[in-house]
Scaffold this active site. Structure first.
Site, PDB file in Angstrom:
ATOM      1  N   LYS A  41      42.326  38.534  37.460  1.00  0.00           N
ATOM      2  CA  LYS A  41      41.455  38.131  38.571  1.00  0.00           C
ATOM      3  C   LYS A  41      40.327  37.074  38.168  1.00  0.00           C
ATOM      4  CE  LYS A  41      41.656  42.511  40.912  1.00  0.00           C
ATOM      5  NZ  LYS A  41      41.056  43.639  41.606  1.00  0.00           N
ATOM      6  N   TYR A  74      45.652  41.627  50.619  1.00  0.00           N
ATOM      7  CA  TYR A  74      45.112  42.869  50.452  1.00  0.00           C
ATOM      8  C   TYR A  74      45.092  43.573  51.762  1.00  0.00           C
ATOM      9  CZ  TYR A  74      43.462  42.582  45.588  1.00  0.00           C
ATOM     10  OH  TYR A  74      43.370  42.604  44.254  1.00  0.00           O
ATOM     11  N   ASN A 110      37.112  43.871  38.391  1.00  0.00           N
ATOM     12  CA  ASN A 110      37.743  44.721  37.323  1.00  0.00           C
ATOM     13  C   ASN A 110      39.071  43.977  36.671  1.00  0.00           C
ATOM     14  OD1 ASN A 110      39.543  44.720  39.559  1.00  0.00           O
ATOM     15  ND2 ASN A 110      39.911  47.085  39.456  1.00  0.00           N
ATOM     16  N   HIS A 133      44.911  43.126  38.585  1.00  0.00           N
ATOM     17  CA  HIS A 133      45.386  43.973  39.608  1.00  0.00           C
ATOM     18  C   HIS A 133      46.834  44.233  39.392  1.00  0.00           C
ATOM     19  CE1 HIS A 133      47.196  44.991  43.635  1.00  0.00           C
ATOM     20  NE2 HIS A 133      48.046  44.270  43.455  1.00  0.00           N
ATOM     21  N   GLU A 174      54.692  42.458  47.085  1.00  0.00           N
ATOM     22  CA  GLU A 174      53.616  41.757  46.380  1.00  0.00           C
ATOM     23  C   GLU A 174      54.270  40.464  45.660  1.00  0.00           C
ATOM     24  OE1 GLU A 174      50.110  45.127  45.884  1.00  0.00           O
ATOM     25  OE2 GLU A 174      51.051  44.075  44.254  1.00  0.00           O
TER      26      GLU A 174
HETATM   27  P1  CMP Z   1      43.003  46.270  43.080  1.00  0.00           P
HETATM   28  O1  CMP Z   1      43.917  46.956  42.280  1.00  0.00           O
HETATM   29  O2  CMP Z   1      43.220  44.880  42.895  1.00  0.00           O
HETATM   30  O3  CMP Z   1      42.991  46.717  44.474  1.00  0.00           O
HETATM   31  C1  CMP Z   1      42.175  46.570  45.418  1.00  0.00           C
HETATM   32  C2  CMP Z   1      40.784  46.214  44.715  1.00  0.00           C
HETATM   33  O4  CMP Z   1      39.570  46.637  45.565  1.00  0.00           O
HETATM   34  C3  CMP Z   1      40.600  46.992  43.484  1.00  0.00           C
HETATM   35  O5  CMP Z   1      41.399  46.731  42.536  1.00  0.00           O
HETATM   36  C4  CMP Z   1      39.116  47.062  43.320  1.00  0.00           C
HETATM   37  O6  CMP Z   1      38.919  45.713  42.424  1.00  0.00           O
HETATM   38  C5  CMP Z   1      38.451  46.776  44.759  1.00  0.00           C
HETATM   39  N1  CMP Z   1      37.563  47.895  44.996  1.00  0.00           N
HETATM   40  C6  CMP Z   1      36.196  47.921  45.079  1.00  0.00           C
HETATM   41  N2  CMP Z   1      35.758  49.093  45.480  1.00  0.00           N
HETATM   42  C7  CMP Z   1      36.863  49.856  45.548  1.00  0.00           C
HETATM   43  C8  CMP Z   1      37.008  51.322  45.854  1.00  0.00           C
HETATM   44  N3  CMP Z   1      36.059  52.105  46.329  1.00  0.00           N
HETATM   45  N4  CMP Z   1      38.362  51.850  45.574  1.00  0.00           N
HETATM   46  C9  CMP Z   1      39.364  51.134  45.344  1.00  0.00           C
HETATM   47  N5  CMP Z   1      39.161  49.782  45.047  1.00  0.00           N
HETATM   48  C10 CMP Z   1      38.141  49.101  45.183  1.00  0.00           C
END
Ligand code: CMP
Length: 140
Positions: free
Chosen positions: A10, A50, A113, A116, A127
């Site tokens: 990311k 998403y 974070n 992904h 995906e």
């Molecule tokens: P990712 O695996 O990219 O999938 C969706 C993303 O939404 C997740 O990682 C997080 O970075 C983001 N996100 C933010 N808030 C939440 C939440 N409460 N639960 C899950 N994903 C979240």
């Protein structure tokens, strides 16, 4: 079984200059990069990727963040690649991520974070196809 999964480094982790560090973890775990590209996603592309999260309260922030800078997108191949990749990433929220995982080491928040990864084999196929035509995936 031999599987493929979709991985995204990311904008936060690209900005931290840890692409190679993260690729190294994939390689040490036996995951091969079989497709790869750097790209800055448009908001439309991030929304489409998403789409399953469209109704979630964090959707707008997620799309904003994922289109805020370039990401590194790759398909990874290996035995049990989907779960192996998720184990390497650690929990979605870095506060819950086990020591030594990518998110524990490089993520700052649940939004920024670092990485992904596909959550199932079925979603992995969807995906990977979202970003790579089949001719751009080099199974090895
Ligand atoms: P990712 O695996 O990219 O999938 C969706 C993303 O939404 C997740 O990682 C997080 O970075 C983001 N996100 C933010 N808030 C939440 C939440 N409460 N639960 C899950 N994903 C979240």
């Amino acid at each position: 079984a031999l599987e493929r999964t979709l991985s995204i480094i990311k904008p936060d982790a690209v900005a931290k200059n840890v692409i190679g560090e993260i690729y190294s973890r994939f390689e040490k775990a036996g995951l091969k990069v079989v497709a790869s590209k750097m790209k800055q996603l448009s908001k439309d592309e991030a929304e489409g990727f998403y789409a399953v999260h469209r109704e979630r309260p964090f959707f707008a922030a997620l799309v904003e963040f994922m289109s805020s800078g370039p990401v590194m997108i790759q398909a990874l191949e290996g035995e049990g690649a989907v779960l192996k990749h998720r184990d390497l990433m650690g929990a979605t929220n870095p506060k819950d991520a086990a020591p030594g995982t990518i998110r524990a080491d490089f993520a700052d928040s649940i939004d920024a974070n670092a990485v992904h990864g596909s959550d199932s084999l079925e979603n992995a196929a969807i995906e990977i196809a979202y970003f790579f035509p089949a001719t751009d995936v080099y199974s090895r």
